[in-house]
Design a protein around this motif. Structure first.
Motif, PDB file in Angstrom:
ATOM      1  N   THR A  47      -9.718 -33.477  34.072  1.00  0.00           N
ATOM      2  CA  THR A  47     -11.079 -33.576  34.591  1.00  0.00           C
ATOM      3  C   THR A  47     -12.085 -33.714  33.458  1.00  0.00           C
ATOM      4  O   THR A  47     -12.975 -34.563  33.501  1.00  0.00           O
ATOM      5  N   TRP A  48     -11.893 -32.880  32.424  1.00  0.00           N
ATOM      6  CA  TRP A  48     -12.850 -32.937  31.314  1.00  0.00           C
ATOM      7  C   TRP A  48     -12.718 -34.222  30.513  1.00  0.00           C
ATOM      8  O   TRP A  48     -13.711 -34.818  30.110  1.00  0.00           O
ATOM      9  N   LEU A  49     -11.469 -34.648  30.302  1.00  0.00           N
ATOM     10  CA  LEU A  49     -11.237 -35.874  29.541  1.00  0.00           C
ATOM     11  C   LEU A  49     -11.937 -37.053  30.220  1.00  0.00           C
ATOM     12  O   LEU A  49     -12.664 -37.827  29.584  1.00  0.00           O
ATOM     13  N   VAL A  50     -11.722 -37.150  31.528  1.00  0.00           N
ATOM     14  CA  VAL A  50     -12.313 -38.255  32.282  1.00  0.00           C
ATOM     15  C   VAL A  50     -13.834 -38.190  32.188  1.00  0.00           C
ATOM     16  O   VAL A  50     -14.505 -39.194  31.968  1.00  0.00           O
ATOM     17  N   ARG A  51     -14.361 -36.970  32.327  1.00  0.00           N
ATOM     18  CA  ARG A  51     -15.809 -36.816  32.293  1.00  0.00           C
ATOM     19  C   ARG A  51     -16.376 -37.211  30.927  1.00  0.00           C
ATOM     20  O   ARG A  51     -17.357 -37.942  30.832  1.00  0.00           O
ATOM     21  N   VAL A  52     -15.702 -36.735  29.861  1.00  0.00           N
ATOM     22  CA  VAL A  52     -16.196 -37.027  28.512  1.00  0.00           C
ATOM     23  C   VAL A  52     -16.153 -38.535  28.245  1.00  0.00           C
ATOM     24  O   VAL A  52     -17.118 -39.120  27.734  1.00  0.00           O
TER      25      VAL A  52
END
Lengths: 305, 322
Positions: B31-36
């Motif tokens: 989730t964080w990777l995609v968001r970043v």
């Protein structure tokens, strides 16, 4: 019109209308229709003409010189006829920079596409990012070249494959993001719900139930981005520059097919013009294959639905 | 289905609420990777704005707004003015839009109306859109070796017959503002045709049928129903095309003649911002020269950004309605 004389005119008007219905169109209206048909077809034909002319010219000028040595040898020095003439270094440079750009842009593009499609329900952030990515896709490629020049060429004091690849990556990111989003949107919501109901986490759902079936669409987008990058010239002329030799590592000037075409197009020497046409044949062949392939892949996916 | 062949009578206890830590890490990390990455992609446009703005700042301070109105471009004496480039960019794009609007709309009409059978319409639409896929440098190459030899006699005739009009008042050489505009026309027709086509297809069938039922002919329906109800989308398509025309570089650089002076005649060579960037950036050594080019890049960026933002907003409003 007053109320008193309306009933009186009903009968004759009905007769008039009945007559109108069986009467052919007035000559002016028929003429207008025919004239507009002619105009529309002429203009549409005019739009088709350049493509056929370009393809025809490429076939006529490019194919005769398309030989094995064109793919394996360096551009021959001017005036030397018996030396093999080709653009192998440009093909090599284009391959290097496009691969490097793909490595940089595919993860970012995919992640952005997934974010826009899967994490965006009611999120203002996603709307803003979609808008920014759409606007980014409209930024002229020459401006992206200037950006790469400022970010890489100036600090590292030299033209390099890195700078060229960076510029190409910036051009590829919005294309991959937006096509990935479109491809993921085609997957029915039920498939996501089904996966979630079986106890899959978000990560599992996205990869196994959404991304996996959308792979043909995503591949299409990546293919289109690669073919676009392979043909870009403006962001390369002052980032990767050009060279008449084989690429010497990633931090020196690197040749590319598109810049070769640009340099040799305006050359006064006929051999160089011929080489530009041959390189064009290779490049157009590549780009058209990617586009037709992607068109076939997309239409098949839509038929399957 | 092999699983169902086994007897199901043995009670199986599976705790569906338990999640092992690996899945949680993968989930949160993903989730964080995609968001970043998404924020990174969205932030690129700000990156471009900031980097080019910072590079242009010294010359913006030095030349000020006078840069926009000056016609001087003398590299050895470090005199820089942007007017001929801005003029060339705007004029070539405006003429291209003027020529491409009727042609692109005609393609959209021919490929959406049922004048032709559907199995002929679809290939026409595809072939027109294919023009957009051809690299701009190859269109430029074609421009030099096919279009210019073809246009030169036409231009000579224009000059001889209509030379009294300032637009055609000079002896044509082939490399000219008008040639560049025609190349741009060819390049933006696919944009206009593709989006206008989508807009026409989005007009409800009932609306067309109603017009036909009232006795309107096909073309009366097109002019009185189709075009008025898709006007905003068509405007969006044309603005998007304008953005493309303003920033198009290679093909224009190869045929416009690259001469930085303003002439009323369209048969005279011209210059555009994109073309001067393409021609001079690689050889610019002096800091002030690079600065002036960065200033030009900033102007082009701002111009296309404004146009594109407008187009994106308009096209988006349309798709929402659909």
């Amino acid at each position: 019109m007053t109320a008193s004389n309306q009933p009186q005119s009903v009968a004759p008007r009905n007769v008039e209308i009945a007559g109108e219905l069986t009467k052919p169109l007035s000559p002016t209206r028929t003429l207008f229709s025919m004239a507009m048909n002619v105009i529309a077809f002429t203009l549409a034909g005019l739009a088709l003409l350049p493509l056929f002319s370009i393809l025809f010219k490429i076939l006529v000028e490019g194919l005769p010189h398309l030989s094995f040595e064109a793919f394996t040898s360096l551009p021959a020095p001017l005036g030397m006829d018996d030396v093999p003439n080709g653009f192998a270094n440009a093909i090599q440079g284009t391959l290097i920079m496009v691969s490097l750009a793909s490595v940089l842009s595919i993860p970012i593009g995919l992640a952005t596409g997934i974010f826009l499609s899967e994490f965006s329900k009611g999120s203002a952030l996603a709307g803003v990012i979609r808008f920014l990515v759409q606007v980014l896709s409209g930024v002229p490629s020459i401006v992206v070249g200037v950006f790469a020049y400022a970010v890489i060429v100036i600090p590292f004091r030299g033209f390099s494959a890195w700078a060229g690849a960076f510029a190409l990556a910036v051009i590829m990111v919005p294309i991959i993001s937006l096509t990935t989003e479109e491809a993921l949107k085609l997957i029915p919501v039920n498939q996501r719900l089904g996966s979630a109901a079986l106890g899959a986490t978000r990560f599992q759902t996205i990869f196994k139930a959404v991304v996996a079936p959308a792979i043909p669409g995503i591949t299409t987008g990546i293919l289109l981005a690669i073919s676009r990058a392979a043909g870009e010239t403006a962001p390369l002329i002052f980032t990767a520059l050009f060279s008449l030799n084989w690429a010497e590592g990633l931090s020196s000037p690197t040749p590319s097919l598109s810049v070769l075409i640009y340099n040799y197009a305006s050359s006064a020497y006929k051999e160089q013009n011929e080489l530009a046409w041959t390189a064009s044949a290779v490049l157009v062949g590549l780009v058209l294959c990617a586009n037709i392939l992607s068109r076939v892949a997309t239409s098949r996916r839509i038929q399957l639905r | 289905m092999a699983q169902f062949a086994e007897p199901l009578n043995a009670p199986q206890t599976v705790d569906i609420t338990s999640v092992d830590s690996k899945t949680v890490v993968a989930d949160v990390g993903f989730t964080w990777l995609v968001r970043v990455f998404a924020i990174l992609a969205g932030g690129l446009i700000f990156g471009i704005a900031i980097v080019i703005g910072r590079q242009a700042l010294p010359s913006v301070q030095q030349f000020g707004l006078g840069f926009l109105g000056s016609q001087e471009w003398d590299v050895p004496n470090l005199l820089f003015g942007a007017l001929p480039y801005i003029y060339g960019t705007l004029v070539s794009a405006a003429i291209a839009l003027f020529l491409a609007l009727p042609i692109g709309t005609a393609v959209a009409i021919v490929t959406t109306e049922d004048i032709l059978p559907a199995n002929i319409r679809a290939p026409i639409a595809f072939v027109v859109e294919l023009i957009a896929a051809i690299p701009s440098v190859i269109i430029g190459l074609w421009g030099i070796f096919v279009l210019i030899p073809f246009l030169t006699p036409v231009f000579t005739w224009l000059h001889q017959s209509f030379g009294w009009i300032p637009l055609f008042s000079t002896e044509p050489t082939g490399f000219s503002m008008l040639t560049a505009s025609i190349i741009l026309t060819i390049m933006i027709i696919p944009t206009i045709a593709a989006i206008t086509r989508d807009v026409f297809l989005a007009v409800p069938k009932t609306q067309r049928s109603a017009s036909m039922a009232l006795g309107a002919t096909r073309w009366e329906t097109i002019f009185r129903v189709m075009i008025p109800s898709s006007a905003s989308g068509m405007l969006g398509a044309n603005i998007l095309a304008l953005g493309r025309a303003l920033g198009e570089t290679m093909a224009v650089t190869m045929v416009i003649g690259n001469s930085a002076f303003i002439s009323a005649s369209l048969l005279d060579p011209g210059y555009t911002i994109a073309a001067v960037l393409a021609n001079e950036f690689a050889e610019a050594n002096d800091a002030l020269h690079v600065g002036a080019l960065m200033y030009l890049a900033m102007i082009l960026f701002a111009l296309t950004l404004a146009v594109n933002m407008l187009a994106v907003v308009m096209v988006r409003a349309l798709t929402k309605r659909k």
